[in-house]
Write an enzyme that holds these catalytic residues in place. Structure first.
Site, mmCIF file in Angstrom:
data_model
loop_
_atom_site.group_PDB
_atom_site.id
_atom_site.type_symbol
_atom_site.label_atom_id
_atom_site.label_comp_id
_atom_site.label_asym_id
_atom_site.label_seq_id
_atom_site.Cartn_x
_atom_site.Cartn_y
_atom_site.Cartn_z
ATOM 1 N N LYS A 175 -0.035 -15.970 0.647
ATOM 2 C CA LYS A 175 0.808 -16.038 1.843
ATOM 3 C C LYS A 175 0.601 -14.749 2.631
ATOM 4 O O LYS A 175 1.090 -13.688 2.257
ATOM 5 C CB LYS A 175 2.284 -16.194 1.497
ATOM 6 C CG LYS A 175 3.127 -16.550 2.742
ATOM 7 C CD LYS A 175 4.557 -16.088 2.651
ATOM 8 C CE LYS A 175 4.744 -14.691 3.157
ATOM 9 N NZ LYS A 175 4.753 -14.577 4.630
ATOM 10 N N GLY A 229 5.674 -4.740 -0.118
ATOM 11 C CA GLY A 229 6.593 -4.754 1.004
ATOM 12 C C GLY A 229 7.786 -3.862 0.752
ATOM 13 O O GLY A 229 7.714 -2.893 -0.012
ATOM 14 N N THR A 233 13.347 -6.395 -0.152
ATOM 15 C CA THR A 233 12.718 -7.691 -0.411
ATOM 16 C C THR A 233 12.247 -7.774 -1.858
ATOM 17 O O THR A 233 12.355 -8.827 -2.499
ATOM 18 C CB THR A 233 11.547 -7.928 0.546
ATOM 19 O OG1 THR A 233 12.010 -7.838 1.897
ATOM 20 C CG2 THR A 233 10.921 -9.293 0.322
ATOM 21 N N GLY A 234 11.750 -6.656 -2.396
ATOM 22 C CA GLY A 234 11.343 -6.632 -3.795
ATOM 23 C C GLY A 234 12.491 -6.932 -4.739
ATOM 24 O O GLY A 234 12.335 -7.655 -5.733
ATOM 25 N N GLU A 251 4.641 -3.566 -5.285
ATOM 26 C CA GLU A 251 4.508 -2.241 -4.677
ATOM 27 C C GLU A 251 5.451 -2.192 -3.499
ATOM 28 O O GLU A 251 5.283 -2.918 -2.521
ATOM 29 C CB GLU A 251 3.085 -1.920 -4.233
ATOM 30 C CG GLU A 251 2.955 -0.424 -3.982
ATOM 31 C CD GLU A 251 1.973 -0.033 -2.905
ATOM 32 O OE1 GLU A 251 2.227 -0.375 -1.731
ATOM 33 O OE2 GLU A 251 0.961 0.584 -3.223
ATOM 34 N N CYS A 285 2.971 2.818 3.376
ATOM 35 C CA CYS A 285 3.960 3.245 2.378
ATOM 36 C C CYS A 285 3.700 4.653 1.876
ATOM 37 O O CYS A 285 4.634 5.360 1.490
ATOM 38 C CB CYS A 285 3.967 2.270 1.207
ATOM 39 S SG CYS A 285 4.566 0.619 1.644
ATOM 40 N N GLU A 385 13.156 4.908 4.061
ATOM 41 C CA GLU A 385 11.810 4.777 4.629
ATOM 42 C C GLU A 385 11.910 4.325 6.081
ATOM 43 O O GLU A 385 12.440 3.253 6.369
ATOM 44 C CB GLU A 385 10.988 3.778 3.816
ATOM 45 C CG GLU A 385 9.541 3.683 4.266
ATOM 46 C CD GLU A 385 8.730 2.746 3.401
ATOM 47 O OE1 GLU A 385 7.563 3.066 3.125
ATOM 48 O OE2 GLU A 385 9.254 1.694 2.999
#
Length: 484
Positions: A175, A229, A233-234, A251, A285, A385
């Site tokens: 995706k 991401g 979301t992780g 990651e 990142c 971040e």
């Protein structure tokens, strides 16, 4: 008139539109103009792709033929090497400068060849555990892998998951980020065109929403999920994947510190840190986010960084001499602007105030860098971040304080130490809680060297031999044969 591109889904070896017929536009972030359309898929497309990958894993010889896997990967690398045009498409769709786009393609090709080499070296071991009793361990492909790929470095971040997944013998459903669906489809067309690749081994499903991703995370038929991401979301992926107990490779975010000691060349170091902070317009990142400077050279570094940031050329990626292109889209620009405004309102000092350039750049999502100085490392802009060209300058008195400040974070992805004292560099690197620490450098990655994060920066390792581990299972086989 430029012909619009079309990014279709790849399911069971066939390129096809979304089942519901929906499409969305691909936009050039440098001018806001469309460059193509992509299949805007949903849950049914994801289920079809997962079924295709499962069938290929269960019925083809892909999982068993390491030589075929190596050959496919090598052919793919060769085909990509002949496509010099792909770097220009990456630049147009992602916004990064052309030199960075060319570097990304070269890195990806190198990494494909690295995993092609490893495809034929996935050993187990064999031993006699009791007289006449034998145990063997095999490393086997885990099954169907779902790969959720971000937009900031879409090809190398695709390859660093897809390379080891294919080398291990997995089948995959990819995706891509909607913002970079065109370049992803073009890169995978070169893979899908290889005759030796069984249909269904590689599937691609694009979307603008989240139905496809949610299906990959929750499906019982997906054995591994690799995601790059945001930390938030992780966390959601971990929770949603828990019922299936699938393997996860995550990651997530970072807040990379550069720790600068007075024995370094301040002017030269400032220029290199400015480049590290603005790679992919600060949308990486591992980009430099915080600059921790010894008190004795704090003012000198402040002046040097100010000069370095103000001299950067912000322009479309094809512009000669450009250092930094636009942010990826309007939503990213709005989020970045909001965070920068909050930081400017509360920071101790605004050293460089960024802006949205006008004139020829007005229609793009360009932002010039912002640099602030601040004492409290607990401030939100030192902890969270901020994805874009935003840097915080901080001061420390000694090594102990530098380590304490750098480790005052929930992240642990990367950091760098700048000093001419080799022993000091190693002491600092050992004390920093980060998956990668560079000494007198920043943002250096290699196919051969594992990367990944401590704490909330992720789970698992990418690149290197350990990168195979997320896509493999270990099987123990026992047989008692007796003795003569």
């Amino acid at each position: 008139m430029t012909t619009l591109l079309s990014a279709l889904n790849l399911i069971d070896g066939q390129w096809q539109p979304a089942l519901a017929g929906r499409t969305a536009s691909s936009i050039n972030p440098a001018d806001g103009l469309p460059i193509g359309v992509l299949a805007d898929s949903g849950r049914d497309d994801a289920r079809a792709a997962i079924a295709s990958a499962k069938k290929a894993f269960d019925t083809s010889l892909w999982a068993h033929s390491a030589r075929d896997r190596q050959s496919v990967l090598l052919q793919w690398a060769d085909r990509l090497e002949r496509r010099a045009d792909l770097a220009e498409l990456l630049m147009r769709e992602n916004g990064k400068i052309l030199a960075q786009a060319r570097g990304e393609m070269a890195f990806a090709i190198s990494e494909i060849r690295y995993y092609a080499g490893l495809a034929r070296h996935i050993p187990g071991h064999f031993m006699e555990v009791e007289p006449g009793a034998f145990s063997a361990t095999l490393r086997e492909p885990a099954g169907v892998a779902g790969l959720i790929i971000p937009w900031n470095a879409p090809i190398i971040l695709l390859v660093r998951s897809l390379g080891p997944a294919l080398a291990a013998g997995c089948t995959v459903v990819i995706k891509p980020a909607a913002q970079t669906a065109q370049i992803t489809a073009q890169v995978l067309q070169e893979l899908a065109a290889i005759d030796l690749l069984p249909k269904g081994v590689v599937n691609l499903v694009s979307e603008t929403g989240s139905e496809v991703a949610q299906e990959l995370v929750s499906s019982e038929d997906v054995d591994v999920l690799s995601f790059t991401g945001s930390n938030l979301t992780g966390q959601r992926i971990m929770a949603a994947a828990a019922p299936t107990m699938k393997k996860l490779s995550l990651e997530l975010g970072g807040k990379s510190c550069c720790i600068v000691f007075p024995d370094t060349d301040i002017e030269a170091t400032a220029a290199r840190i400015a480049a590290a902070a603005t790679i992919i317009s600060g949308q990486q990142c591992t980009a430099a986010r915080r600059v921790l400077v010894h008190a004795s050279c704090h003012e000198e570094m402040k002046r040097a960084l100010k000069s370095a940031f103000e001299s950067l050329v912000v322009a479309p990626g094809q512009t000669p001499g450009a250092h930094m292109g636009p942010l990826i889209d309007a939503r990213a620009a709005e989020t970045f602007d909001s965070n920068v405004r909050r930081a400017i309102e509360t920071c101790d000092e605004v050293v460089v105030r960024g802006a949205h350039p006008g004139g020829a750049l007005a229609n793009g999502f360009f932002r010039t860098p912002t640099l602030v100085a601040h004492r409290d490392s607990g401030a939100f802009f030192c902890q969270e971040e901020i994805f874009g060209p935003f840097v915080v300058l901080e001061k420390f008195e000694d090594e102990k304080e530098a380590v304490a400040r750098a480790n005052h974070t929930v992240y642990g992805l990367s950091a760098s130490v700048w000093t001419k004292d080799g022993d000091r560099g190693m002491r600092m690197a050992r004390a920093l809680r980060n998956g990668t620490v560079w000494i007198n450098d920043h943002n250096r990655m290699f196919a051969e060297a594992e990367t990944g994060g401590y704490r909330r920066s992720g789970i698992g390792r990418l690149h290197g031999y350990e990168g195979l581990g997320d896509f493999l299972e270990t099987k123990h086989i026992f047989r008692s044969a007796g003795v003569v």
